[in-house]
Design a protein around this motif. Structure first.
Motif, short mmCIF file in Angstrom:
data_model
loop_
_atom_site.label_atom_id
_atom_site.label_comp_id
_atom_site.label_asym_id
_atom_site.label_seq_id
_atom_site.Cartn_x
_atom_site.Cartn_y
_atom_site.Cartn_z
N GLN A 152 -1.89 2.30 -7.82
CA GLN A 152 -1.33 2.87 -6.60
C GLN A 152 -2.44 3.13 -5.59
N GLY A 153 -2.06 3.10 -4.33
CA GLY A 153 -2.98 3.48 -3.27
C GLY A 153 -4.06 2.46 -2.98
N MET A 154 -3.83 1.19 -3.32
CA MET A 154 -4.86 0.18 -3.11
C MET A 154 -4.57 -0.69 -1.90
N GLY A 155 -3.42 -0.51 -1.28
CA GLY A 155 -3.11 -1.29 -0.10
C GLY A 155 -2.85 -2.76 -0.38
N LEU A 156 -2.32 -3.08 -1.55
CA LEU A 156 -2.06 -4.46 -1.91
C LEU A 156 -0.61 -4.84 -1.60
N ASN A 157 -0.16 -4.51 -0.43
CA ASN A 157 1.22 -4.78 -0.04
C ASN A 157 1.27 -6.06 0.78
N PHE A 158 2.26 -6.91 0.48
CA PHE A 158 2.43 -8.15 1.21
C PHE A 158 3.33 -7.93 2.42
N LYS A 159 3.03 -8.65 3.49
CA LYS A 159 3.83 -8.60 4.70
C LYS A 159 5.00 -9.58 4.58
N THR A 160 5.91 -9.48 5.55
CA THR A 160 7.07 -10.38 5.53
C THR A 160 6.65 -11.83 5.65
N VAL A 161 5.67 -12.10 6.52
CA VAL A 161 5.19 -13.47 6.69
C VAL A 161 4.54 -13.98 5.41
N ASP A 162 3.93 -13.08 4.63
CA ASP A 162 3.33 -13.50 3.35
C ASP A 162 4.40 -13.98 2.38
N PHE A 163 5.51 -13.23 2.30
CA PHE A 163 6.60 -13.63 1.42
C PHE A 163 7.22 -14.95 1.87
#
Length: 412
Positions: free
Chosen positions: A271-282
């Motif tokens: 948690q808390g690592m900022g490894l979130n994908f954006k919509t364009v990534d998906f």
């Protein structure tokens, strides 16, 4: 007419038996994940051990009391044979033996000896968790006994843990504060496994269905009837490819829903690592996956036209599905940018490599490589599909290499 052909192919693929088998497999994976998670939780709660104390000294008594406060002691005494019988009856994990010279050794400034007799019931991960917890308890016992010998708990804690390690990691120029390389690599662990399995499952299920369907039509002579109908042969081939791709995506969604539940019981997200994908990534990852499926099914279509009957068709998906193993292994060992030159070219040319690499590449921000991979997949799919169309427009689809016309389609 193309719509009817596409509907026919999807209807044949999405039959009740196939759907039920995939749903059962997905439920099985999800159930296994829950069972595994429950087993691990049970193994971490209330560890059962036996303590054999052969020493009557003060430090030995302190060691026994310290262990008794944190584990479930099924036997406490001095008889080793009795302890062994109790451990077998209670299915305990270990016998901790405190030798008779334990207290004397520590009081005289010498290193003492503590024996552990393990009772493993297998070599699974739950057993590893169980033994690991008991080992960590022994490590904490060292601090407790050192505090007693030194008569200074703070000094003992400092001796066993003299400094705190705070780790910061740079990955592709991006800084992750207070996170170690191991934590970051654990995040990508599931992607290195699930995405290659997803692709292989799609190819095996959709590709085998496509090849088998084409082989059965040739074996039952229904393909000849279909080719005589007033419909373009290109539409027949395209309907088979697109129909298999749509069916494969549906099966993959059902299958992976259960598989993710299973995999999440084995791994933990940081948690808390900022490894979130954006919509364009998906969107980019989805497009790469879909095009790789089309490329794989186009290759399956080529192989399916070579199959003479259903039995020969069963072996023809193996060469394609095995290609997914090469980028999977390469991706697990080393990032694409760090591969040797010749291996980098080989991995890039394999169409299944690009959806496998896409999660890492989107995280790294290497969108140029993602887009070039998508362009390559598009070209590969179009060229392969055109090649399929040319074979379908020749006599080879019915007569094989015996047809005079089929021998000339390469020269067009």
């Amino acid at each position: 007419m193309f719509g009817r052909l596409l509907k026919k192919e999807i209807k044949e693929l999405l039959n009740l038996g196939t759907i039920v088998s995939v749903v059962v497999m997905a439920v099985l994976y999800a159930s296994l994940g829950n069972v595994f998670k429950s087993a691990v939780e049970k193994s971490t709660a209330g560890q059962k051990v036996a303590i054999v104390r052969e020493d009557t000294g003060t430090i030995a008594k302190l060691a026994e009391k310290t262990l008794s406060d944190v584990v479930n002691v099924v036997y406490a005494g001095s008889d080793l044979k009795e302890a062994e019988e109790t451990v077998k009856k209670e299915k305990a994990s270990a016998i901790i033996v405190i030798p008779e010279d334990f207290s004397q050794s520590l009081e005289s400034g010498e290193k003492a000896r503590l024996e552990i007799v393990w009772y493993l019931r297998g070599t699974g991960l739950s057993e590893a968790v169980s033994t690991g917890m008991i080992s960590s308890l022994i490590e904490s016992l060292k601090v407790q006994l050192a505090s007693f010998v030194l008569n200074d708990p703070k000094k003992a804690q400092l001796l066993f843990n003299p400094f705190e390690v705070v780790q910061h990691t740079y990955l592709k120029g991006k800084l992750f504060e207070n996170h170690s390389p191991k934590e970051i690599m654990n995040v990508f662990y599931s992607q290195n496994i699930t995405i290659p399995i997803l692709i292989m499952m799609l190819i095996v299920m959709s590709g085998s269905s496509l090849i088998t369907s084409l082989a059965l039509e040739k074996e039952n002579k229904t393909l000849e009837t279909l080719l005589t109908m007033p419909v373009k042969r290109e539409h027949i081939a395209l309907a088979k490819i697109v129909g298999s791709a749509i069916g494969g995506l549906i099966f993959a969604g059902i299958y992976m829903a259960g598989f993710y539940s299973y995999l999440n019981s084995l791994t933990q997200d940081v948690q808390g690592m900022g490894l979130n994908f954006k919509t364009v990534d998906f969107l980019l990852m989805g497009l790469s996956l879909f095009l790789s499926i089309l490329a794989g099914l186009s290759l399956c279509m080529l192989l399916g036209m070579m199959a003479k009957n259903e039995s020969s068709a069963q072996l023809l998906t193996f060469p394609i599905s095995i290609l997914a193993l090469v980028p999977m292994i390469a991706n697990m060992i080393m990032d694409f940018s760090n591969l040797p030159g010749i291996l980098k070219v080989i991995v890039f040319l394999i169409p299944f490599s690009h959806p496998i690499m896409s999660p890492k590449l989107t995280f790294y921000g290497e969108y140029g490589l993602i887009l070039s991979g998508i362009l390559y997949l598009l070209i590969f799919s179009v060229v392969t599909t055109i090649f399929v169309f040319r074979i379908f427009n020749s006599d080879y689809i019915v007569l094989g290499w015996q047809g005079e016309k089929s021998l000339k389609f390469f020269s067009r």
